[in-house]
Design a protein around this motif. Structure first.
Motif, PDB file in Angstrom:
ATOM      1  N   CYS A 187      -3.407  47.398 -25.575  1.00  0.00           N
ATOM      2  CA  CYS A 187      -3.824  47.331 -24.323  1.00  0.00           C
ATOM      3  C   CYS A 187      -5.499  47.142 -24.583  1.00  0.00           C
ATOM      4  O   CYS A 187      -5.981  47.696 -25.052  1.00  0.00           O
ATOM      5  N   ARG A 188      -5.975  46.050 -23.597  1.00  0.00           N
ATOM      6  CA  ARG A 188      -7.200  45.571 -23.666  1.00  0.00           C
ATOM      7  C   ARG A 188      -8.249  46.203 -22.748  1.00  0.00           C
ATOM      8  O   ARG A 188      -9.508  46.018 -22.931  1.00  0.00           O
ATOM      9  N   THR A 189      -7.832  46.934 -21.991  1.00  0.00           N
ATOM     10  CA  THR A 189      -8.666  47.417 -20.731  1.00  0.00           C
ATOM     11  C   THR A 189      -9.168  48.755 -21.313  1.00  0.00           C
ATOM     12  O   THR A 189      -8.790  49.341 -22.262  1.00  0.00           O
ATOM     13  N   ARG A 190     -10.659  48.900 -20.792  1.00  0.00           N
ATOM     14  CA  ARG A 190     -11.147  50.100 -21.159  1.00  0.00           C
ATOM     15  C   ARG A 190     -11.228  50.995 -19.969  1.00  0.00           C
ATOM     16  O   ARG A 190     -11.063  50.528 -18.782  1.00  0.00           O
ATOM     17  N   PHE A 191     -10.806  52.401 -20.162  1.00  0.00           N
ATOM     18  CA  PHE A 191     -10.474  53.284 -19.192  1.00  0.00           C
ATOM     19  C   PHE A 191     -11.684  54.406 -19.050  1.00  0.00           C
ATOM     20  O   PHE A 191     -12.153  55.102 -20.025  1.00  0.00           O
ATOM     21  N   VAL A 192     -12.171  54.536 -18.009  1.00  0.00           N
ATOM     22  CA  VAL A 192     -13.059  55.552 -17.708  1.00  0.00           C
ATOM     23  C   VAL A 192     -12.621  56.594 -16.378  1.00  0.00           C
ATOM     24  O   VAL A 192     -12.209  56.025 -15.121  1.00  0.00           O
ATOM     25  N   SER A 193     -12.273  57.841 -16.779  1.00  0.00           N
ATOM     26  CA  SER A 193     -11.652  58.709 -15.790  1.00  0.00           C
ATOM     27  C   SER A 193     -12.650  59.712 -15.321  1.00  0.00           C
ATOM     28  O   SER A 193     -13.164  60.412 -16.140  1.00  0.00           O
ATOM     29  N   PHE A 194     -12.899  59.791 -14.058  1.00  0.00           N
ATOM     30  CA  PHE A 194     -13.896  60.869 -13.563  1.00  0.00           C
ATOM     31  C   PHE A 194     -12.944  62.017 -13.177  1.00  0.00           C
ATOM     32  O   PHE A 194     -12.034  61.883 -12.400  1.00  0.00           O
ATOM     33  N   TRP A 195     -13.258  63.195 -13.410  1.00  0.00           N
ATOM     34  CA  TRP A 195     -12.425  64.336 -13.093  1.00  0.00           C
ATOM     35  C   TRP A 195     -13.163  65.397 -12.790  1.00  0.00           C
ATOM     36  O   TRP A 195     -14.470  65.827 -13.197  1.00  0.00           O
ATOM     37  N   SER A 196     -13.079  66.158 -11.283  1.00  0.00           N
ATOM     38  CA  SER A 196     -13.918  67.102 -10.937  1.00  0.00           C
ATOM     39  C   SER A 196     -13.217  68.552 -11.089  1.00  0.00           C
ATOM     40  O   SER A 196     -12.204  68.791 -10.826  1.00  0.00           O
ATOM     41  N   GLU A 197     -14.220  69.519 -11.229  1.00  0.00           N
ATOM     42  CA  GLU A 197     -13.864  70.859 -11.485  1.00  0.00           C
ATOM     43  C   GLU A 197     -13.285  71.481 -10.030  1.00  0.00           C
ATOM     44  O   GLU A 197     -12.901  72.414 -10.105  1.00  0.00           O
ATOM     45  N   CYS A 198     -13.950  70.753  -8.883  1.00  0.00           N
ATOM     46  CA  CYS A 198     -13.716  71.474  -7.630  1.00  0.00           C
ATOM     47  C   CYS A 198     -12.480  70.556  -6.942  1.00  0.00           C
ATOM     48  O   CYS A 198     -12.472  70.571  -5.746  1.00  0.00           O
ATOM     49  N   ASP A 199     -11.872  69.822  -7.755  1.00  0.00           N
ATOM     50  CA  ASP A 199     -10.534  69.060  -7.018  1.00  0.00           C
ATOM     51  C   ASP A 199      -9.605  69.735  -6.341  1.00  0.00           C
ATOM     52  O   ASP A 199      -9.032  70.378  -6.986  1.00  0.00           O
ATOM     53  N   GLN A 200      -9.510  69.675  -5.173  1.00  0.00           N
ATOM     54  CA  GLN A 200      -8.578  70.342  -4.454  1.00  0.00           C
ATOM     55  C   GLN A 200      -7.168  69.663  -4.458  1.00  0.00           C
ATOM     56  O   GLN A 200      -6.064  70.317  -4.171  1.00  0.00           O
ATOM     57  N   VAL A 201      -6.887  68.365  -4.797  1.00  0.00           N
ATOM     58  CA  VAL A 201      -5.815  67.618  -4.775  1.00  0.00           C
ATOM     59  C   VAL A 201      -5.113  67.563  -6.375  1.00  0.00           C
ATOM     60  O   VAL A 201      -3.885  67.695  -6.233  1.00  0.00           O
ATOM     61  N   VAL A 202      -5.981  67.496  -7.134  1.00  0.00           N
ATOM     62  CA  VAL A 202      -5.486  67.405  -8.472  1.00  0.00           C
ATOM     63  C   VAL A 202      -5.347  68.712  -8.906  1.00  0.00           C
ATOM     64  O   VAL A 202      -6.311  69.386  -9.462  1.00  0.00           O
ATOM     65  N   ASP A 203      -3.955  69.313  -9.192  1.00  0.00           N
ATOM     66  CA  ASP A 203      -3.979  70.581 -10.104  1.00  0.00           C
ATOM     67  C   ASP A 203      -2.855  70.786 -11.092  1.00  0.00           C
ATOM     68  O   ASP A 203      -1.760  70.191 -10.976  1.00  0.00           O
ATOM     69  N   PRO A 204      -3.402  70.743 -12.373  1.00  0.00           N
ATOM     70  CA  PRO A 204      -4.560  71.272 -12.843  1.00  0.00           C
ATOM     71  C   PRO A 204      -5.753  70.301 -12.683  1.00  0.00           C
ATOM     72  O   PRO A 204      -5.362  68.903 -12.988  1.00  0.00           O
ATOM     73  N   VAL A 205      -6.834  70.657 -12.465  1.00  0.00           N
ATOM     74  CA  VAL A 205      -7.958  69.504 -12.388  1.00  0.00           C
ATOM     75  C   VAL A 205      -8.222  68.696 -13.434  1.00  0.00           C
ATOM     76  O   VAL A 205      -8.488  67.614 -13.262  1.00  0.00           O
ATOM     77  N   HIS A 206      -7.796  69.296 -14.902  1.00  0.00           N
ATOM     78  CA  HIS A 206      -8.129  68.254 -16.035  1.00  0.00           C
ATOM     79  C   HIS A 206      -7.020  67.240 -16.172  1.00  0.00           C
ATOM     80  O   HIS A 206      -7.006  66.490 -16.900  1.00  0.00           O
ATOM     81  N   SER A 207      -5.920  67.525 -15.075  1.00  0.00           N
ATOM     82  CA  SER A 207      -5.009  66.243 -15.105  1.00  0.00           C
ATOM     83  C   SER A 207      -5.512  64.854 -14.785  1.00  0.00           C
ATOM     84  O   SER A 207      -4.746  64.079 -15.076  1.00  0.00           O
ATOM     85  N   ALA A 208      -6.779  64.960 -14.210  1.00  0.00           N
ATOM     86  CA  ALA A 208      -7.327  63.726 -13.715  1.00  0.00           C
ATOM     87  C   ALA A 208      -8.165  63.120 -15.071  1.00  0.00           C
ATOM     88  O   ALA A 208      -8.743  62.074 -14.744  1.00  0.00           O
ATOM     89  N   ARG A 209      -8.100  63.696 -16.198  1.00  0.00           N
ATOM     90  CA  ARG A 209      -8.718  63.331 -17.344  1.00  0.00           C
ATOM     91  C   ARG A 209      -7.678  62.513 -18.086  1.00  0.00           C
ATOM     92  O   ARG A 209      -6.632  62.953 -18.581  1.00  0.00           O
ATOM     93  N   LEU A 210      -7.823  60.876 -18.354  1.00  0.00           N
ATOM     94  CA  LEU A 210      -6.843  60.243 -19.015  1.00  0.00           C
ATOM     95  C   LEU A 210      -7.067  60.431 -20.301  1.00  0.00           C
ATOM     96  O   LEU A 210      -8.295  60.462 -20.968  1.00  0.00           O
ATOM     97  N   VAL A 211      -5.961  60.691 -21.206  1.00  0.00           N
ATOM     98  CA  VAL A 211      -5.752  61.132 -22.561  1.00  0.00           C
ATOM     99  C   VAL A 211      -4.663  60.376 -23.056  1.00  0.00           C
ATOM    100  O   VAL A 211      -3.693  60.620 -22.565  1.00  0.00           O
ATOM    101  N   HIS A 212      -4.806  59.344 -24.075  1.00  0.00           N
ATOM    102  CA  HIS A 212      -3.602  58.647 -24.335  1.00  0.00           C
ATOM    103  C   HIS A 212      -4.130  57.918 -25.703  1.00  0.00           C
ATOM    104  O   HIS A 212      -5.040  57.386 -25.916  1.00  0.00           O
ATOM    105  N   PRO A 213      -3.208  58.036 -26.824  1.00  0.00           N
ATOM    106  CA  PRO A 213      -3.657  57.613 -28.333  1.00  0.00           C
ATOM    107  C   PRO A 213      -3.743  55.942 -28.312  1.00  0.00           C
ATOM    108  O   PRO A 213      -4.407  55.732 -29.238  1.00  0.00           O
ATOM    109  N   ASP A 214      -3.144  55.618 -27.403  1.00  0.00           N
ATOM    110  CA  ASP A 214      -3.542  53.904 -27.627  1.00  0.00           C
ATOM    111  C   ASP A 214      -4.284  53.199 -26.633  1.00  0.00           C
ATOM    112  O   ASP A 214      -4.485  51.934 -26.771  1.00  0.00           O
TER     113      ASP A 214
END
Length: 264
Positions: A187-214
């Motif tokens: 995959c040639r795209t670069r990914f930048v994920s913003f995640w907030s400690e105060c996110d009321q919609v994403v539960d748990p909040v760290h789920s908004a952080r993209l982690v993928h080995p490839d």
């Protein structure tokens, strides 16, 4: 010792309420036709100068009006080719939305005259854009995909909304998220994920952080900003500009992970 945290929570909630009020006031403007993208300006037959064009895609039950402040800020800082896309509020499937987004993406890239563009996405829009990039070949056209509060690993928030198919696809363990967690070699795209400690919609909040080995991923931690405020908060928008400028050289084959950043 808990007083500062309580005050922070109150401030975040007040900001979210203010943003929601503004969002409702501007919603109708996001239904208007998009302005045409300016033609690229070239010098001596060379490539158009300046930052890559940016295509913006909104989140669930929203529209392009969410990016009004971000577009104004980007425009003032040198981005002269910007566009926002709407997907139908009747959308029921991330995969179908990703296919439609792929068509819009190719049309935007063709209009700009640039081989690759950047995408900024909020919430569900990030999953739609990521599916397009990671599963439908969109990485050929997207250099950087920047997501704001996107539930890359799913969210357990708002269980009452689980009747909606899109919400079910955002739940941890869904078929869509399982596809995205699968191998993505090359995959040639670069990914930048913003995640907030105060996110009321994403539960748990760290789920908004993209982690993928490839995938070439970078995360940006945000403090004191809720889910709705992510696309409009001045400090977040400033960091978005920095992230988009951080990798202007088209070296998407570089696989070394970038360090994370923080917005206070």
């Amino acid at each position: 010792m808990q007083v500062p945290r309580v005050l922070d929570a109150v401030r975040t909630a007040a900001l979210e309420a203010a943003v929601l009020t503004g969002r409702l006031a501007l919603y109708s403007t996001g239904l208007l036709a998009e302005r045409p993208v300016p033609e690229p300006v070239s010098r001596d037959g060379g490539a158009a100068p300046g930052p890559r064009p940016v295509l913006l895609i909104h989140g669930f039950v929203d529209n392009r009006s969410v990016f009004a402040l971000a577009r104004r800020s980007l425009g003032r800082h040198g981005w002269d080719q910007l566009a926002s896309v709407n997907y139908s509020p009747l959308t029921w499937d991330v995969r179908a939305a990703a296919e439609a987004f792929g068509t819009q993406l190719e049309e935007f890239r063709a209009r700009t005259g640039r081989p690759r563009v950047d995408v900024v996405a909020h919430s569900l829009g990030g999953l739609i854009a990521r599916y397009c990039v990671q599963r439908l070949g969109g990485d050929a056209h997207v250099h950087t995909l920047l997501t704001l509060g996107t539930p890359h690993a799913g969210t357990r928030a708002a269980p009452a909304l689980s009747l909606h198919p899109l919400v079910r696809q955002m739940r941890p363990g869904s078929d869509v998220l399982a596809e995205l967690a699968g191998p993505a070699p090359g995959c040639r795209t670069r990914f930048v994920s913003f995640w907030s400690e105060c996110d009321q919609v994403v539960d748990p909040v760290h789920s908004a952080r993209l982690v993928h080995p490839d995938l070439r991923c970078r995360s940006v931690r945000v403090r004191g900003v809720g889910h709705l405020a992510l696309p409009v908060h001045s400090a977040v928008i400033a960091q978005v500009r920095r992230e988009l400028l951080a990798d202007l050289e088209d070296n998407a084959d570089a696989r070394s992970p970038a360090p994370s950043a923080e917005v206070a």
